[in-house]
Motif scaffolding. Structure first.
Motif, PDB file in Angstrom:
ATOM      1  N   ARG A  21     -62.947 -34.338  11.127  1.00 39.76           N
ATOM      2  CA  ARG A  21     -64.380 -34.668  11.226  1.00 39.76           C
ATOM      3  C   ARG A  21     -64.612 -35.805  12.223  1.00 39.76           C
ATOM      4  O   ARG A  21     -65.574 -35.784  12.985  1.00 39.76           O
ATOM      5  CB  ARG A  21     -64.930 -35.026   9.849  1.00 39.76           C
ATOM      6  N   ARG A  22     -63.723 -36.788  12.219  1.00 43.87           N
ATOM      7  CA  ARG A  22     -63.881 -37.924  13.136  1.00 43.87           C
ATOM      8  C   ARG A  22     -63.683 -37.485  14.586  1.00 43.87           C
ATOM      9  O   ARG A  22     -64.431 -37.911  15.471  1.00 43.87           O
ATOM     10  CB  ARG A  22     -62.920 -39.044  12.764  1.00 43.87           C
ATOM     11  N   VAL A  23     -62.682 -36.643  14.841  1.00 47.01           N
ATOM     12  CA  VAL A  23     -62.461 -36.141  16.202  1.00 47.01           C
ATOM     13  C   VAL A  23     -63.685 -35.350  16.657  1.00 47.01           C
ATOM     14  O   VAL A  23     -64.174 -35.525  17.773  1.00 47.01           O
ATOM     15  CB  VAL A  23     -61.179 -35.289  16.284  1.00 47.01           C
ATOM     16  N   ALA A  24     -64.197 -34.486  15.804  1.00 43.08           N
ATOM     17  CA  ALA A  24     -65.380 -33.696  16.156  1.00 43.08           C
ATOM     18  C   ALA A  24     -66.568 -34.605  16.454  1.00 43.08           C
ATOM     19  O   ALA A  24     -67.300 -34.385  17.431  1.00 43.08           O
ATOM     20  CB  ALA A  24     -65.720 -32.723  15.030  1.00 43.08           C
ATOM     21  N   LYS A  25     -66.787 -35.638  15.638  1.00 42.22           N
ATOM     22  CA  LYS A  25     -67.915 -36.565  15.860  1.00 42.22           C
ATOM     23  C   LYS A  25     -67.776 -37.287  17.202  1.00 42.22           C
ATOM     24  O   LYS A  25     -68.758 -37.474  17.919  1.00 42.22           O
ATOM     25  CB  LYS A  25     -68.004 -37.588  14.730  1.00 42.22           C
ATOM     26  N   ILE A  26     -66.563 -37.712  17.527  1.00 38.93           N
ATOM     27  CA  ILE A  26     -66.330 -38.391  18.802  1.00 38.93           C
ATOM     28  C   ILE A  26     -66.695 -37.456  19.953  1.00 38.93           C
ATOM     29  O   ILE A  26     -67.405 -37.851  20.883  1.00 38.93           O
ATOM     30  CB  ILE A  26     -64.873 -38.875  18.916  1.00 38.93           C
ATOM     31  N   CYS A  27     -66.237 -36.225  19.870  1.00 44.83           N
ATOM     32  CA  CYS A  27     -66.509 -35.262  20.949  1.00 44.83           C
ATOM     33  C   CYS A  27     -67.989 -34.887  21.009  1.00 44.83           C
ATOM     34  O   CYS A  27     -68.549 -34.733  22.098  1.00 44.83           O
ATOM     35  CB  CYS A  27     -65.643 -34.023  20.773  1.00 44.83           C
ATOM     36  N   GLU A  28     -68.621 -34.751  19.845  1.00 44.95           N
ATOM     37  CA  GLU A  28     -70.059 -34.446  19.818  1.00 44.95           C
ATOM     38  C   GLU A  28     -70.869 -35.556  20.467  1.00 44.95           C
ATOM     39  O   GLU A  28     -71.938 -35.310  21.011  1.00 44.95           O
ATOM     40  CB  GLU A  28     -70.532 -34.246  18.377  1.00 44.95           C
ATOM     41  N   ARG A  54     -60.635 -43.811  21.956  1.00 46.07           N
ATOM     42  CA  ARG A  54     -61.173 -43.529  20.619  1.00 46.07           C
ATOM     43  C   ARG A  54     -60.406 -42.407  19.939  1.00 46.07           C
ATOM     44  O   ARG A  54     -60.110 -42.474  18.738  1.00 46.07           O
ATOM     45  CB  ARG A  54     -62.659 -43.181  20.704  1.00 46.07           C
ATOM     46  N   LEU A  55     -60.075 -41.360  20.699  1.00 47.70           N
ATOM     47  CA  LEU A  55     -59.326 -40.241  20.116  1.00 47.70           C
ATOM     48  C   LEU A  55     -57.920 -40.673  19.702  1.00 47.70           C
ATOM     49  O   LEU A  55     -57.429 -40.283  18.643  1.00 47.70           O
ATOM     50  CB  LEU A  55     -59.264 -39.068  21.102  1.00 47.70           C
ATOM     51  N   ARG A  56     -57.277 -41.503  20.520  1.00 41.42           N
ATOM     52  CA  ARG A  56     -55.939 -42.000  20.173  1.00 41.42           C
ATOM     53  C   ARG A  56     -55.951 -42.809  18.879  1.00 41.42           C
ATOM     54  O   ARG A  56     -54.993 -42.780  18.115  1.00 41.42           O
ATOM     55  CB  ARG A  56     -55.383 -42.857  21.310  1.00 41.42           C
ATOM     56  N   GLU A  57     -57.038 -43.542  18.650  1.00 38.59           N
ATOM     57  CA  GLU A  57     -57.158 -44.341  17.436  1.00 38.59           C
ATOM     58  C   GLU A  57     -57.273 -43.475  16.188  1.00 38.59           C
ATOM     59  O   GLU A  57     -56.871 -43.889  15.104  1.00 38.59           O
ATOM     60  CB  GLU A  57     -58.386 -45.249  17.508  1.00 38.59           C
ATOM     61  N   VAL A  58     -57.813 -42.265  16.332  1.00 34.30           N
ATOM     62  CA  VAL A  58     -58.111 -41.412  15.187  1.00 34.30           C
ATOM     63  C   VAL A  58     -56.977 -40.449  14.850  1.00 34.30           C
ATOM     64  O   VAL A  58     -56.650 -40.259  13.677  1.00 34.30           O
ATOM     65  CB  VAL A  58     -59.421 -40.620  15.448  1.00 34.30           C
ATOM     66  N   ILE A  59     -56.389 -39.820  15.850  1.00 36.37           N
ATOM     67  CA  ILE A  59     -55.439 -38.745  15.562  1.00 36.37           C
ATOM     68  C   ILE A  59     -54.098 -39.275  15.058  1.00 36.37           C
ATOM     69  O   ILE A  59     -53.742 -40.430  15.280  1.00 36.37           O
ATOM     70  CB  ILE A  59     -55.212 -37.840  16.794  1.00 36.37           C
TER      71      ILE A  59
END
Length: 96
Positions: A21-28, A54-59
């Motif tokens: 969900r966090r990755v999707a929100k970042i991309c959205e 931001r993506l590196r922080e989440v995945i």
């Protein structure tokens, strides 16, 4: 620049489902969803750096995968859509 972002997040755990969900929100927040885990993004180099950070922080780099393809300018405009395709208006103003 134009970017095509795809991701595959391991959702076998509740933590993985949250990461998805966090990755999707970042991309959205920066691009247009054209398929479930595929986004088209038009941005400047500094925005790309922030996006990647931001993506590196989440995945979870051991189980998740994010692929970012940099495309030639104008590629999205030339894309051919078949079936139930989303028409992403990349050059139009966004209204918040």
């Amino acid at each position: 620049m134009e970017l095509l972002i795809t991701y595959d997040v391991d959702t076998t755990t509740p933590e993985g489902q949250r990461r998805l969900r966090r990755v999707a929100k970042i991309c959205e927040g920066i691009g247009h969803r054209v398929q479930k885990s595929v986004f088209e993004v038009v941005c400047e180099p500094p925005e790309r750096l922030r996006l990647e950070a931001r993506l590196r922080e989440v995945i979870d780099s051991d189980t998740d995968s994010v692929r970012i393809y940099q495309l030639d300018y104008g590629t999205f405009h030339k894309a051919e859509h078949l079936g139930a395709a989303v028409d992403a208006a990349h050059r139009e103003a966004w209204i918040f």
